[in-house]
Design a protein around this motif. Sequence first.
Motif, mmCIF file in Angstrom:
data_model
loop_
_atom_site.group_PDB
_atom_site.id
_atom_site.type_symbol
_atom_site.label_atom_id
_atom_site.label_comp_id
_atom_site.label_asym_id
_atom_site.label_seq_id
_atom_site.Cartn_x
_atom_site.Cartn_y
_atom_site.Cartn_z
ATOM 1 N N MET A 184 31.243 -3.874 -42.859
ATOM 2 C CA MET A 184 30.242 -3.001 -43.456
ATOM 3 C C MET A 184 30.823 -2.228 -44.638
ATOM 4 N N ALA A 185 32.141 -2.114 -44.733
ATOM 5 C CA ALA A 185 32.759 -1.358 -45.811
ATOM 6 C C ALA A 185 32.537 -2.030 -47.166
ATOM 7 N N ASP A 186 32.312 -3.361 -47.158
ATOM 8 C CA ASP A 186 32.135 -4.097 -48.402
ATOM 9 C C ASP A 186 30.719 -4.007 -48.947
ATOM 10 N N LYS A 187 29.778 -3.681 -48.104
ATOM 11 C CA LYS A 187 28.368 -3.692 -48.498
ATOM 12 C C LYS A 187 28.002 -2.441 -49.290
ATOM 13 N N GLN A 188 27.039 -2.624 -50.163
ATOM 14 C CA GLN A 188 26.456 -1.481 -50.840
ATOM 15 C C GLN A 188 25.352 -0.920 -49.955
ATOM 16 N N VAL A 189 25.016 0.320 -50.168
ATOM 17 C CA VAL A 189 24.001 0.970 -49.340
ATOM 18 C C VAL A 189 22.691 0.187 -49.396
ATOM 19 N N ALA A 190 22.354 -0.333 -50.544
ATOM 20 C CA ALA A 190 21.089 -1.071 -50.687
ATOM 21 C C ALA A 190 21.079 -2.344 -49.840
ATOM 22 N N ASP A 191 22.261 -2.866 -49.498
ATOM 23 C CA ASP A 191 22.345 -4.100 -48.721
ATOM 24 C C ASP A 191 22.413 -3.861 -47.215
ATOM 25 N N LEU A 192 22.474 -2.608 -46.777
ATOM 26 C CA LEU A 192 22.581 -2.313 -45.355
ATOM 27 C C LEU A 192 21.230 -2.460 -44.663
ATOM 28 N N THR A 193 21.279 -2.873 -43.422
ATOM 29 C CA THR A 193 20.054 -2.857 -42.627
ATOM 30 C C THR A 193 19.792 -1.407 -42.226
ATOM 31 N N LEU A 194 18.613 -1.158 -41.724
ATOM 32 C CA LEU A 194 18.271 0.200 -41.302
ATOM 33 C C LEU A 194 19.222 0.676 -40.206
ATOM 34 N N GLU A 195 19.542 -0.189 -39.269
ATOM 35 C CA GLU A 195 20.445 0.190 -38.177
ATOM 36 C C GLU A 195 21.856 0.463 -38.685
ATOM 37 N N GLU A 196 22.332 -0.335 -39.649
ATOM 38 C CA GLU A 196 23.663 -0.106 -40.233
ATOM 39 C C GLU A 196 23.689 1.220 -40.982
ATOM 40 N N LEU A 197 22.620 1.516 -41.712
ATOM 41 C CA LEU A 197 22.542 2.781 -42.450
ATOM 42 C C LEU A 197 22.538 3.967 -41.493
ATOM 43 N N LYS A 198 21.760 3.870 -40.408
ATOM 44 C CA LYS A 198 21.748 4.955 -39.415
ATOM 45 C C LYS A 198 23.129 5.141 -38.800
ATOM 46 N N GLY A 199 23.800 4.026 -38.525
ATOM 47 C CA GLY A 199 25.147 4.105 -37.965
ATOM 48 C C GLY A 199 26.119 4.768 -38.927
ATOM 49 N N LEU A 200 26.019 4.426 -40.200
ATOM 50 C CA LEU A 200 26.881 5.023 -41.215
ATOM 51 C C LEU A 200 26.629 6.524 -41.328
ATOM 52 N N ILE A 201 25.367 6.899 -41.360
ATOM 53 C CA ILE A 201 25.014 8.328 -41.445
ATOM 54 C C ILE A 201 25.545 9.067 -40.226
ATOM 55 N N ALA A 202 25.371 8.497 -39.038
ATOM 56 C CA ALA A 202 25.869 9.140 -37.817
ATOM 57 C C ALA A 202 27.380 9.288 -37.862
ATOM 58 N N GLN A 203 28.057 8.281 -38.388
ATOM 59 C CA GLN A 203 29.522 8.334 -38.490
ATOM 60 C C GLN A 203 29.963 9.463 -39.427
ATOM 61 N N VAL A 204 29.305 9.588 -40.561
ATOM 62 C CA VAL A 204 29.654 10.640 -41.516
ATOM 63 C C VAL A 204 29.374 12.018 -40.921
ATOM 64 N N VAL A 205 28.236 12.172 -40.272
ATOM 65 C CA VAL A 205 27.890 13.456 -39.650
ATOM 66 C C VAL A 205 28.910 13.810 -38.569
ATOM 67 N N ASP A 206 29.271 12.834 -37.738
ATOM 68 C CA ASP A 206 30.271 13.084 -36.694
ATOM 69 C C ASP A 206 31.604 13.517 -37.287
ATOM 70 N N GLN A 207 32.036 12.850 -38.356
ATOM 71 C CA GLN A 207 33.297 13.232 -39.004
ATOM 72 C C GLN A 207 33.231 14.667 -39.512
ATOM 73 N N ARG A 208 32.140 15.019 -40.136
ATOM 74 C CA ARG A 208 32.015 16.372 -40.682
ATOM 75 C C ARG A 208 31.968 17.420 -39.576
ATOM 76 N N LEU A 209 31.299 17.107 -38.487
ATOM 77 C CA LEU A 209 31.249 18.052 -37.368
ATOM 78 C C LEU A 209 32.634 18.233 -36.749
ATOM 79 N N ARG A 210 33.379 17.140 -36.613
ATOM 80 C CA ARG A 210 34.736 17.247 -36.077
ATOM 81 C C ARG A 210 35.615 18.080 -36.995
ATOM 82 N N HIS A 211 35.448 17.872 -38.287
ATOM 83 C CA HIS A 211 36.258 18.612 -39.257
ATOM 84 C C HIS A 211 35.957 20.104 -39.170
#
Length: 72
Positions: free
Chosen positions: A1-28
């Motif tokens: 998924m790291a190679d894909k552009q945001v426009a190429d992500l499926t809805l589920e991949e995009l939600k997963g990416l957003i959740a990952q970023v939010v989790d990282q920020r909350l941990r920080h």
Amino acid sequence: MADKQVADLTLEELKGLIAQVVDQRLRHEQQPQRPVDKEALKKTLESIDSHMWTPPPGAPSTLEMLREDRGR
């Protein structure tokens, strides 16, 4: 998924990416802070107070010194 552009992500991949970023920020943000050593803080503030310089009466203010310097 790291190679894909945001426009190429499926809805589920995009939600997963957003959740990952939010989790990282909350941990920080939730990293435990070091407890403040109140005695060391008190000594530091006392040192600042004791080393503070007060200009003598009649000395020019910093604004007056800046104006004088600009006038040169």
